[in-house]
Design a protein around this motif. Structure first.
Motif, mmCIF file in Angstrom:
data_model
loop_
_atom_site.group_PDB
_atom_site.id
_atom_site.type_symbol
_atom_site.label_atom_id
_atom_site.label_comp_id
_atom_site.label_asym_id
_atom_site.label_seq_id
_atom_site.Cartn_x
_atom_site.Cartn_y
_atom_site.Cartn_z
ATOM 1 N N PRO A 42 2.499 -15.275 -77.705
ATOM 2 C CA PRO A 42 3.732 -15.809 -78.297
ATOM 3 C C PRO A 42 4.922 -15.537 -77.383
ATOM 4 O O PRO A 42 5.205 -14.391 -77.035
ATOM 5 C CB PRO A 42 3.856 -15.041 -79.624
ATOM 6 C CG PRO A 42 3.078 -13.770 -79.405
ATOM 7 C CD PRO A 42 1.984 -14.097 -78.441
ATOM 8 N N LEU A 43 5.614 -16.591 -76.969
ATOM 9 C CA LEU A 43 6.740 -16.452 -76.048
ATOM 10 C C LEU A 43 8.035 -16.334 -76.840
ATOM 11 O O LEU A 43 8.304 -17.127 -77.748
ATOM 12 C CB LEU A 43 6.778 -17.652 -75.099
ATOM 13 C CG LEU A 43 5.503 -17.836 -74.254
ATOM 14 C CD1 LEU A 43 5.606 -19.079 -73.381
ATOM 15 C CD2 LEU A 43 5.225 -16.602 -73.410
ATOM 16 N N SER A 44 8.845 -15.351 -76.469
ATOM 17 C CA SER A 44 10.006 -14.976 -77.278
ATOM 18 C C SER A 44 11.176 -15.938 -77.134
ATOM 19 O O SER A 44 12.052 -15.995 -78.000
ATOM 20 C CB SER A 44 10.463 -13.562 -76.893
ATOM 21 O OG SER A 44 10.914 -13.542 -75.536
ATOM 22 N N GLY A 45 11.262 -16.670 -76.020
ATOM 23 C CA GLY A 45 12.395 -17.545 -75.795
ATOM 24 C C GLY A 45 13.559 -16.868 -75.108
ATOM 25 O O GLY A 45 14.582 -17.508 -74.841
ATOM 26 N N GLN A 46 13.429 -15.574 -74.810
ATOM 27 C CA GLN A 46 14.497 -14.866 -74.101
ATOM 28 C C GLN A 46 13.898 -13.765 -73.224
ATOM 29 O O GLN A 46 12.808 -13.277 -73.501
ATOM 30 C CB GLN A 46 15.490 -14.257 -75.090
ATOM 31 C CG GLN A 46 14.861 -13.331 -76.116
ATOM 32 C CD GLN A 46 15.864 -12.889 -77.173
ATOM 33 O OE1 GLN A 46 17.048 -13.216 -77.090
ATOM 34 N NE2 GLN A 46 15.396 -12.148 -78.155
ATOM 35 N N GLY A 47 14.635 -13.410 -72.177
ATOM 36 C CA GLY A 47 14.161 -12.399 -71.246
ATOM 37 C C GLY A 47 14.429 -12.822 -69.815
ATOM 38 O O GLY A 47 14.950 -13.906 -69.548
ATOM 39 N N GLU A 48 14.050 -11.989 -68.863
ATOM 40 C CA GLU A 48 14.376 -12.238 -67.466
ATOM 41 C C GLU A 48 13.283 -12.998 -66.715
ATOM 42 O O GLU A 48 13.372 -13.201 -65.524
ATOM 43 C CB GLU A 48 14.666 -10.926 -66.741
ATOM 44 C CG GLU A 48 13.535 -9.926 -66.733
ATOM 45 C CD GLU A 48 13.971 -8.595 -66.112
ATOM 46 O OE1 GLU A 48 13.119 -7.962 -65.465
ATOM 47 O OE2 GLU A 48 15.149 -8.209 -66.270
ATOM 48 N N HIS A 49 12.261 -13.457 -67.450
ATOM 49 C CA HIS A 49 11.191 -14.229 -66.837
ATOM 50 C C HIS A 49 11.216 -15.656 -67.389
ATOM 51 O O HIS A 49 11.190 -15.861 -68.602
ATOM 52 C CB HIS A 49 9.829 -13.588 -67.112
ATOM 53 C CG HIS A 49 9.694 -12.217 -66.535
ATOM 54 N ND1 HIS A 49 9.229 -11.986 -65.257
ATOM 55 C CD2 HIS A 49 9.977 -10.998 -67.062
ATOM 56 C CE1 HIS A 49 9.218 -10.691 -65.019
ATOM 57 N NE2 HIS A 49 9.666 -10.067 -66.090
ATOM 58 N N LEU A 50 11.269 -16.637 -66.483
ATOM 59 C CA LEU A 50 11.227 -18.041 -66.869
ATOM 60 C C LEU A 50 9.788 -18.521 -66.763
ATOM 61 O O LEU A 50 9.179 -18.493 -65.692
ATOM 62 C CB LEU A 50 12.124 -18.868 -65.949
ATOM 63 C CG LEU A 50 12.137 -20.376 -66.202
ATOM 64 C CD1 LEU A 50 12.699 -20.696 -67.569
ATOM 65 C CD2 LEU A 50 12.915 -21.102 -65.102
ATOM 66 N N TRP A 51 9.236 -18.975 -67.887
ATOM 67 C CA TRP A 51 7.850 -19.452 -67.928
ATOM 68 C C TRP A 51 7.853 -20.980 -67.863
ATOM 69 O O TRP A 51 8.648 -21.644 -68.540
ATOM 70 C CB TRP A 51 7.154 -18.974 -69.207
ATOM 71 C CG TRP A 51 6.803 -17.508 -69.192
ATOM 72 C CD1 TRP A 51 7.618 -16.466 -68.850
ATOM 73 C CD2 TRP A 51 5.539 -16.926 -69.533
ATOM 74 N NE1 TRP A 51 6.954 -15.272 -68.953
ATOM 75 C CE2 TRP A 51 5.674 -15.520 -69.383
ATOM 76 C CE3 TRP A 51 4.326 -17.445 -69.962
ATOM 77 C CZ2 TRP A 51 4.629 -14.646 -69.643
ATOM 78 C CZ3 TRP A 51 3.283 -16.575 -70.221
ATOM 79 C CH2 TRP A 51 3.431 -15.190 -70.058
ATOM 80 N N LEU A 52 6.950 -21.521 -67.061
ATOM 81 C CA LEU A 52 6.877 -22.954 -66.826
ATOM 82 C C LEU A 52 5.479 -23.464 -67.165
ATOM 83 O O LEU A 52 4.479 -22.916 -66.689
ATOM 84 C CB LEU A 52 7.164 -23.271 -65.354
ATOM 85 C CG LEU A 52 8.393 -22.624 -64.705
ATOM 86 C CD1 LEU A 52 8.378 -22.888 -63.211
ATOM 87 C CD2 LEU A 52 9.667 -23.159 -65.334
ATOM 88 N N TRP A 53 5.411 -24.521 -67.970
ATOM 89 C CA TRP A 53 4.144 -25.201 -68.250
ATOM 90 C C TRP A 53 4.087 -26.379 -67.293
ATOM 91 O O TRP A 53 4.873 -27.327 -67.392
ATOM 92 C CB TRP A 53 4.103 -25.643 -69.701
ATOM 93 C CG TRP A 53 2.880 -26.377 -70.174
ATOM 94 C CD1 TRP A 53 2.853 -27.608 -70.765
ATOM 95 C CD2 TRP A 53 1.516 -25.929 -70.158
ATOM 96 N NE1 TRP A 53 1.574 -27.949 -71.106
ATOM 97 C CE2 TRP A 53 0.726 -26.945 -70.750
ATOM 98 C CE3 TRP A 53 0.893 -24.771 -69.692
ATOM 99 C CZ2 TRP A 53 -0.658 -26.833 -70.885
ATOM 100 C CZ3 TRP A 53 -0.488 -24.658 -69.830
ATOM 101 C CH2 TRP A 53 -1.255 -25.674 -70.424
#
Length: 352
Positions: free
Chosen positions: A37-48
């Motif tokens: 589950p991705l939180s939507g915030q934080g210092e890591h940008l996740w890319l699909w």
């Protein structure tokens, strides 16, 4: 080195058809399954990311250049082949930075389908499975016999061999690993070292599995076997009671084989003897893996195929859809069905 030397015998009899795999990238589609589950915030940008004609490392380099960061700041869960249409996750470490403009990374071969933030980076091996859609073209063979074989694979699974992709063109990675092992040396380049250690480990595992397939007990628990559940990395010893566990029959529990490293195999009885015989045949490789600091691990010998469906969109095209645990190879499923006609050298390493 040929296919039989690198993998081993088929478990379900001779093939009943012939076909081409990967005539185009769209014929081999892979979707990474990530249960995080991705939180939507934080210092890591996740890319699909969707990519075609582009392997994972090349995609990571393009994303790093577009973001203006070092490639060390790019993470991904697993390697995917170039000759395929794949969708997988990447993460970029961007502490204190806004989302960068990544449009320069996009084009015909790469599209960013979704972005979101998360507090942690994507770890290697974090995905739980891969979903496959394969189109086998130029198909010719006995469709009734193939139907029976497909039903057999659903009920019994297939040997969980590492695919030919792991070993390089004509087994070149194994040849190179043997040369380093004979000199008790490791490659200086980290990526080469990782590739050759992985190939050596995979080759020894396939040798053990090939013996079990030839003996007809690759899918049976024997006293002394080490058993594991499909999605678990832990294992336990099989006694008389465990060999009758009903979860073996439903393809939830499986015998395992060794991923060689430091320490003795915990397997006992006939299973332990077979593992020792493989190590004795390849002492340089087995010792090299231990000297490199690899830990002894286990891998299930039997590969269950999740949600396998099939149909013929055209008379000479067979389309398959199924899900496999992470780290398992769709090509070993296809190998039990058809003889694959060559389309050129295969790159490596990857999960297919």
């Amino acid at each position: 080195m040929n296919e039989l030397q690198l993998l081993g015998p088929r478990a379900h009899g001779e093939i009943v058809a012939r076909a081409v795999l990967k005539a185009t990238a769209e014929d081999f589609q892979v979707d990474e399954v990530l249960d995080i589950p991705l939180s939507g915030q934080g210092e890591h940008l996740w890319l699909w990311v969707e990519k075609r004609g582009l392997n994972t490392e090349e995609a990571a380099r393009r994303l790093a250049r577009a973001a203006g960061v070092s490639q060390r700041n790019i993470s991904y869960a697993g390697l995917k082949d170039r000759q395929a249409l794949t969708r997988q996750w990447f993460s970029l470490h961007l502490p204190g930075k806004a989302d960068p403009d990544l449009s320069s990374a996009e084009g015909h071969s790469l599209s960013i389908l979704k972005t979101t933030r998360h507090s942690r980076k994507l770890q290697r091996g974090a995905h739980s499975a891969n979903g496959f859609t394969l189109r086998l073209t130029q198909f010719e063979g006995d469709k009734n016999a193939l139907e029976q074989r497909l039903q057999q694979l659903v009920a019994q699974g297939v040997p969980n061999y590492y695919g030919l992709q792991r070993f390089g063109h004509q087994g070149g990675n194994v040849v190179d690993a043997r040369q380093f092992a004979a000199r008790h040396e490791l490659p200086e380049q980290r990526n080469v070292r990782s590739r050759l250690l992985s190939a050596a480990r995979s080759y020894l595992f396939n040798q053990l599995l090939a013996e079990r397939v030839a003996a007809g007990n690759w899918n049976q628990a024997r006293v002394g076997d080490l058993l594991a559940f499909t999605d678990s990395r832990s294992f336990f010893m099989a006694g008389d009671a465990e060999c009758s566990d009903p979860r073996l029959a439903i393809l939830d529990l499986h015998p395992t084989g060794p991923l060689w490293g430091a320490g003795e195999s915990p397997a006992a009885g006939e299973a332990g003897q077979m593992e020792q015989s493989v190590a004795l045949r390849e002492p340089d490789l087995a010792n090299w893996l231990a000297e490199a600091g690899m830990a002894h691990e286990r891998r299930i010998l039997r590969l269950p195929i999740g949600g396998l469906t099939w149909h013929y969109p055209e008379p000479d095209i067979l389309q398959l859809q199924f899900v496999l645990p992470a780290g398992c190879f769709a090509t070993v499923v296809v190998r039990e069905l058809v003889e694959l006609l060559p389309t050129g050298p295969t790159e490596n390493p990857c999960e297919f």
